[in-house]
Design an enzyme around this catalytic site. Structure first.
Site, PDB file in Angstrom:
ATOM      1  CE  LYS A 130      -4.307   1.134   0.193  1.00 50.49           C
ATOM      2  NZ  LYS A 130      -5.548   0.363  -0.411  1.00 50.49           N
ATOM      3  CG  ASP A 170      -7.422   3.532  -0.833  1.00 45.53           C
ATOM      4  OD1 ASP A 170      -7.937   2.480  -0.573  1.00 45.53           O
ATOM      5  OD2 ASP A 170      -7.507   4.438   0.065  1.00 45.53           O
TER       6      ASP A 170
HETATM    7  P1  NDP Z   1     -12.648   8.226  -2.619  1.00 44.95           P
HETATM    8  O1  NDP Z   1     -11.782   9.168  -2.248  1.00 44.95           O
HETATM    9  O2  NDP Z   1     -13.469   7.832  -4.012  1.00 44.95           O
HETATM   10  O3  NDP Z   1     -13.991   8.481  -1.664  1.00 44.95           O
HETATM   11  C1  NDP Z   1     -13.983   8.657  -0.304  1.00 44.95           C
HETATM   12  C2  NDP Z   1     -15.241   8.959   0.339  1.00 44.95           C
HETATM   13  O4  NDP Z   1     -15.473   8.950   1.708  1.00 44.95           O
HETATM   14  C3  NDP Z   1     -15.728  10.291  -0.050  1.00 44.95           C
HETATM   15  O5  NDP Z   1     -17.074  10.667  -0.301  1.00 44.95           O
HETATM   16  C4  NDP Z   1     -15.190  11.211   1.177  1.00 44.95           C
HETATM   17  O6  NDP Z   1     -15.838  12.441   1.594  1.00 44.95           O
HETATM   18  C5  NDP Z   1     -15.350  10.198   2.372  1.00 44.95           C
HETATM   19  N1  NDP Z   1     -14.678  10.377   3.830  1.00 44.95           N
HETATM   20  C6  NDP Z   1     -13.445  10.363   3.533  1.00 44.95           C
HETATM   21  N2  NDP Z   1     -13.021  10.581   4.788  1.00 44.95           N
HETATM   22  C7  NDP Z   1     -14.048  10.776   5.530  1.00 44.95           C
HETATM   23  C8  NDP Z   1     -14.146  10.987   6.779  1.00 44.95           C
HETATM   24  N3  NDP Z   1     -13.187  11.183   7.692  1.00 44.95           N
HETATM   25  N4  NDP Z   1     -15.572  11.139   7.362  1.00 44.95           N
HETATM   26  C9  NDP Z   1     -16.323  11.044   6.437  1.00 44.95           C
HETATM   27  N5  NDP Z   1     -16.427  10.731   5.141  1.00 44.95           N
HETATM   28  C10 NDP Z   1     -15.308  10.792   4.843  1.00 44.95           C
HETATM   29  O7  NDP Z   1     -12.276   6.921  -1.870  1.00 44.95           O
HETATM   30  P2  NDP Z   1     -12.665   5.284  -2.382  1.00 44.95           P
HETATM   31  O8  NDP Z   1     -14.247   5.163  -2.289  1.00 44.95           O
HETATM   32  O9  NDP Z   1     -11.851   4.808  -3.161  1.00 44.95           O
HETATM   33  O10 NDP Z   1     -12.481   4.490  -0.939  1.00 44.95           O
HETATM   34  C11 NDP Z   1     -13.298   4.593   0.267  1.00 44.95           C
HETATM   35  C12 NDP Z   1     -12.662   3.460   1.185  1.00 44.95           C
HETATM   36  O11 NDP Z   1     -12.729   2.276   0.550  1.00 44.95           O
HETATM   37  C13 NDP Z   1     -11.377   3.512   1.837  1.00 44.95           C
HETATM   38  O12 NDP Z   1     -11.368   3.079   2.921  1.00 44.95           O
HETATM   39  C14 NDP Z   1     -10.590   2.531   0.766  1.00 44.95           C
HETATM   40  O13 NDP Z   1      -9.103   2.145   1.575  1.00 44.95           O
HETATM   41  C15 NDP Z   1     -11.524   1.577   0.564  1.00 44.95           C
HETATM   42  N6  NDP Z   1     -11.231   0.759  -0.735  1.00 44.95           N
HETATM   43  C16 NDP Z   1     -11.499   1.511  -2.022  1.00 44.95           C
HETATM   44  C17 NDP Z   1     -10.977   0.534  -2.948  1.00 44.95           C
HETATM   45  C18 NDP Z   1     -11.082   1.048  -4.357  1.00 44.95           C
HETATM   46  O14 NDP Z   1     -10.887   0.146  -5.311  1.00 44.95           O
HETATM   47  N7  NDP Z   1     -11.124   2.469  -4.633  1.00 44.95           N
HETATM   48  C19 NDP Z   1     -10.710  -0.953  -2.861  1.00 44.95           C
HETATM   49  C20 NDP Z   1     -10.882  -1.459  -1.536  1.00 44.95           C
HETATM   50  C21 NDP Z   1     -11.272  -0.636  -0.403  1.00 44.95           C
HETATM   51  P3  NDP Z   1     -15.009  13.864   1.126  1.00 44.95           P
HETATM   52  O15 NDP Z   1     -14.881  13.809  -0.312  1.00 44.95           O
HETATM   53  O16 NDP Z   1     -15.787  14.999   1.867  1.00 44.95           O
HETATM   54  O17 NDP Z   1     -13.488  13.526   1.707  1.00 44.95           O
END
Ligand code: NDP
Length: 450
Positions: A130, A170
């Site tokens: 990672k 991510d």
């Molecule tokens: P994105 O950056 O596309 O989206 C993240 C989302 O979560 C945004 O809506 C963001 O809001 C919100 N968010 C982030 N931090 C916070 C917080 N502290 N409180 C509330 N909302 C929050 O990321 P992904 O969708 O790619 O990833 C989301 C999760 O999934 C992570 O844990 C990642 O590790 C996991 N994951 C992702 C994969 C992938 O293929 N993308 C694969 C496996 C796991 P804002 O825009 O306001 O920050």
């Protein structure tokens, strides 16, 4: 008696991990969560402990920390970049890059450690790693994002390669960032090495379904949990946290399978839409305008409201799918969900539920799917992208989605059977940890002490 001695051994090992990695709370939490499942495995197979497998598993094979300098119109900006190459017993290191101000070594190590097990569960030949940077992409122009990605890759390129280490996206790293990263890698190396990064665009080596894979995969996992209980998604209400890549495609698949998503969020609050989330509007706001979730409520005044205080987990729902970030769902939230009749919690994000929340789900009989199993569809489809790159082939959407669906069903069944075998029926977390651990440990044993 044997089990007690072994549990003490695990406690000692855990104390060593904490002492060797001070101040890395998220990493400690991820290790603890796996260790808590290992007692029955070590009782049955003591040779794993004798060979030092657990000590070796918790020490990354390599940790790279580097400076990322950017000259932003005369202003020098310095960020810190990371790549933790955790374990390559099963294949090249594989795992995403996160750009977020909260990124530090403890977060990258927690994610890398989880990734070893997640990747093992897919059954595909990929190790765990990672990376990322403490860079905040919010509010930056495309040009600023490009300059940051180019500077980041100018150091990272020497550590990665299609047979060495294959990063992906991510949080904060989507298709746009992968494009800039790949462009800089290609420029520096003078090689069109498609398999060095996954999550690429379809026109330049990407795979169908990779964008959708994590969100779709988590919903396929939920489908299997429901099927195991003789039920399905039709008519169920669902709350999804986040509104990023994972959340958006989880919402899409829930809707395709007949469920109704009534709430989603970002870091500024959450929206409840009694008519069901309008996905096209959400995609337009988040993916095109790069706006806030409050904009969604403004555009849907008739049915939706924005809430910027309190927890979204107080919204009554049949199914909860946390897809935002680590530790976003705590014990109070878990109690509330269970009280309101929630039957299934499936983690789209990595480690979104605190240990207390997980205990409460178990006590309340709420079905709980841990992220390392439920969100493995993203990395599994990345491995399918690598397969297509290696064979200079590209598959159709339908074929790739079928493969994803089969992989998620297989992971679900493997977790369930392993949980049964080790005396924890219905406990997906225990099943996932043991199934993944034994696959990695057997490969490590075969490769000798390295
Ligand atoms: P994105 O950056 O596309 O989206 C993240 C989302 O979560 C945004 O809506 C963001 O809001 C919100 N968010 C982030 N931090 C916070 C917080 N502290 N409180 C509330 N909302 C929050 O990321 P992904 O969708 O790619 O990833 C989301 C999760 O999934 C992570 O844990 C990642 O590790 C996991 N994951 C992702 C994969 C992938 O293929 N993308 C694969 C496996 C796991 P804002 O825009 O306001 O920050």
């Amino acid at each position: 008696m044997v089990a007690i001695v072994l549990d003490e051994k695990i406690s000692d090992l855990y104390a060593q991990v904490v002492a060797r990695n001070p101040g890395e709370a998220e990493f400690h939490q991820a290790v603890r969560e796996v260790f808590d499942s290992l007692g029955p495995v070590l009782a049955k197979h003591p040779h794993y402990a004798d060979a030092g497998i657990i000590k070796r598993l918790t020490e990354p094979e390599r940790q790279i920390i580097f400076r990322v300098p950017v000259d932003d119109q005369g202003q020098v900006q310095i960020n810190r970049g990371f790549r933790v190459e955790f374990n390559s017993a099963l294949g090249p290191y594989k795992g995403g890059l996160r750009f977020h101000p909260s990124v530090y070594l403890g977060v990258v190590k927690f994610l890398g450690f989880e990734q070893i097990f997640k990747n093992a569960l897919t059954g595909l030949p990929i190790g765990g790693g990672k990376g990322g940077a403490d860079f905040d992409p919010k509010g930056r122009s495309d040009a600023e994002i490009m300059r940051f990605c180019q500077s980041f890759m100018t150091e990272l390129y020497r550590h990665i390669g299609e047979y060495t280490d294959v990063p992906a996206g991510d949080t904060g790293v989507g298709g746009r960032e992968i494009g800039y990263l790949f462009g800089q890698y290609k420029r520096i190396t003078n090689r069109y090495e498609s398999g060095v990064l996954t999550g690429k665009g379809l026109a330049w080596g990407g795979s169908q379904v990779r964008t959708e894979a994590t969100g779709y995969g988590v919903v396929f996992f939920v489908r299997e949990m429901l099927a195991a209980a003789g039920d399905d998604l039709d008519g169920k209400t669902v709350v999804v946290s986040g509104s990023g890549n994972v959340a958006i495609y989880a919402i899409e698949k829930v809707q395709q399978l007949g469920g109704r998503v009534i709430a989603c969020s970002d870091s500024g609050g959450y929206v409840v839409d009694d008519a069901g989330i309008d996905l096209e509007l959400l995609k337009e706001i988040k993916n095109v305008r790069r706006g806030r979730i409050s904009d969604y409520a403004d555009a849907r005044r008739g049915s939706a409201r924005h809430v910027d205080t309190g927890s979204m987990w107080s919204v009554p729902t049949d199914i909860a799918i946390p897809c935002a970030t680590q530790n976003e769902l705590n014990g109070v939230d878990a109690t509330q969900l269970a009280k309101n009749g929630c039957r299934i919690v499936a983690e789209g994000a990595n480690m979104p539920s605190t240990p207390e929340a997980v205990r409460i789900f178990a006590d309340a009989g709420v079905g709980f799917a841990p992220g390392k199993a439920a969100n493995a569809g993203g990395v599994a489809t990345s491995a399918l992208e690598m397969q297509q790159n290696a064979s200079r082939d590209s598959w159709t959407f339908a074929h790739t989605e079928d493969r994803l669906s089969e992989i998620m069903t297989a992971i679900h069944d493997h977790c369930l059977h392993t949980a049964d075998e080790y005396g924890a029926p219905g406990n997906y977390a225990t099943g996932a940890n043991i199934a993944a651990f034994t696959r990695v440990a057997d490969a490590m044993l075969a490769l000798g002490l390295i």
